[in-house]
Structures are given as C-alpha cells and as structure tokens.
Design a protein around this motif. Structure first.
Motif, mmCIF file in Angstrom:
data_model
loop_
_atom_site.group_PDB
_atom_site.id
_atom_site.type_symbol
_atom_site.label_atom_id
_atom_site.label_comp_id
_atom_site.label_asym_id
_atom_site.label_seq_id
_atom_site.Cartn_x
_atom_site.Cartn_y
_atom_site.Cartn_z
ATOM 1 N N ILE A 187 0.868 -1.171 0.000
ATOM 2 C CA ILE A 187 0.000 0.000 0.000
ATOM 3 C C ILE A 187 0.907 1.224 0.000
ATOM 4 N N ASP A 188 0.768 2.072 -1.019
ATOM 5 C CA ASP A 188 1.593 3.285 -1.153
ATOM 6 C C ASP A 188 3.086 2.991 -1.062
ATOM 7 N N THR B 225 4.625 0.613 0.499
ATOM 8 C CA THR B 225 5.055 0.020 1.770
ATOM 9 C C THR B 225 4.502 -1.401 1.883
#
Length: 185
Positions: free
Chosen positions: A15-16, A18
């Motif tokens: 997510i993003d 990471t």
C-alpha cells in the motif's frame, strides 16, 4: 493484482509503496451490496499495525518481498551478520529486525525477508535445539504440580523449564515466545 478474496492471513501486500502483512482477516456479506473485508495489517518496515477495509471490487497490489535462507555468523554489537550459503555473500542486519535474537546460535539458518533490496525481517526456525549451561538443582519437595525453574542456555538466553531439566541437557525452544517445548531425545 489481488482481489479482496485473495487476502488471507500471512498474505503480503503493498500500500503506497510500503509492504504490509495480513495479520487478521474477516469477511462480511452485505446483502445485495456485495461483501467487504476487514483486515489488520502489520507494516513490515516499522512494525506498526493498521486496520483497513476493502470493498468488493477493490484491487490490491501484491508486495515484491523475497525470502532467502541464510546462515547466522556472528553479532557485532547490535549488528548481526548473515551469509548466503550459495553465493557466500554476507548481509548485515540491525538487531531491531530480529525477534528473540537471544536464541540465535552461530551456524543456525534463518529466513531473511527482503523488500526493494533491503532486509526488513528475520524469521528464526520455529523450534531450535539449545544446550543448557546453567540449571539450579532440584529441591526435594518441589515436585508437586508443574513447578518451573529458570535455566541459562548456551546463547545466554534464560528459559523457564520443568524441574527435571539439568545442566548438559539439550532442549527444544519455541522461538516465537522463547518457551520450553521438550527435552531433545
């Protein structure tokens, strides 16, 4: 890309930019509205927890996390040195990434997880045999129920064991919680 039905426990997603590991998973059916998935995620870089909800048609990006089996060589302060047995390449790992590092024994193999060329986690084998180097003697009368005593292992770790464990015994220790499992046969 993963759909919400691919999210199971221990799945690693991104997510993003990471990497996160799914720790807990719960799916709810919403009548005509489809289903939603509530997950508890663990940030693999910081260790922080995150609760997130995904709806029926959401797409989730898988994380490119690779795992390599490496041999533990030695520690230098809070830096731990591991070697890839195939290429003999050595990696330095910060001690903060290793849970129960007091159970690490030279020559032991461990799984190093890497994300974007950086080690993000070290997983020890679940059960490891370690020799008892110090154990208090049994006191007569202490044999009722399950009385435990603290012993010192060859790595310097202290573990609670049953009273019959003595100096020189090799015991199996669970690395997830540093607990006694059994005496090695």
């Amino acid at each position: 890309m993963y759909s919400i039905t691919d999210l199971k426990k221990d799945t690693v997603i991104q997510i993003d930019g990471t990497p996160f590991k799914v720790v807990d998973y719960a799916q709810k059916q919403m009548g005509r509205g489809g289903s939603i998935v509530n997950v508890k995620l663990k940030n693999l870089l910081t260790g922080a927890s995150l609760d997130k909800t995904f709806k029926g048609n959401d797409k989730i990006e898988p994380a490119d996390v690779s795992t390599k089996k490496m041999q533990y060589l030695y520690a230098d302060g809070n830096t731990y040195h591991f070697m890839d047995e195939a290429t003999y390449e050595q990696h330095e790992v910060d001690g903060e990434l290793i849970s129960n590092k007091q159970l690490l024994k030279e020559g032991m193999n461990a799984d190093l997880q890497q994300f974007a060329g950086r080690v993000i986690n070290v997983e020890l084998p679940i059960k490891v045999p370690l020799k008892v180097v110090e154990a208090p003697d049994v006191v007569k009368g202490d044999t009722q129920s399950t009385v435990m005593k603290t012993v010192v292992l060859e790595t310097g770790a202290e573990v609670q064991t049953p009273m019959f464990v003595k100096k020189g015994d090799v015991i199996i220790v669970d690395t997830r919680d540093a607990s006694y499992v059994e005496r090695q046969k």
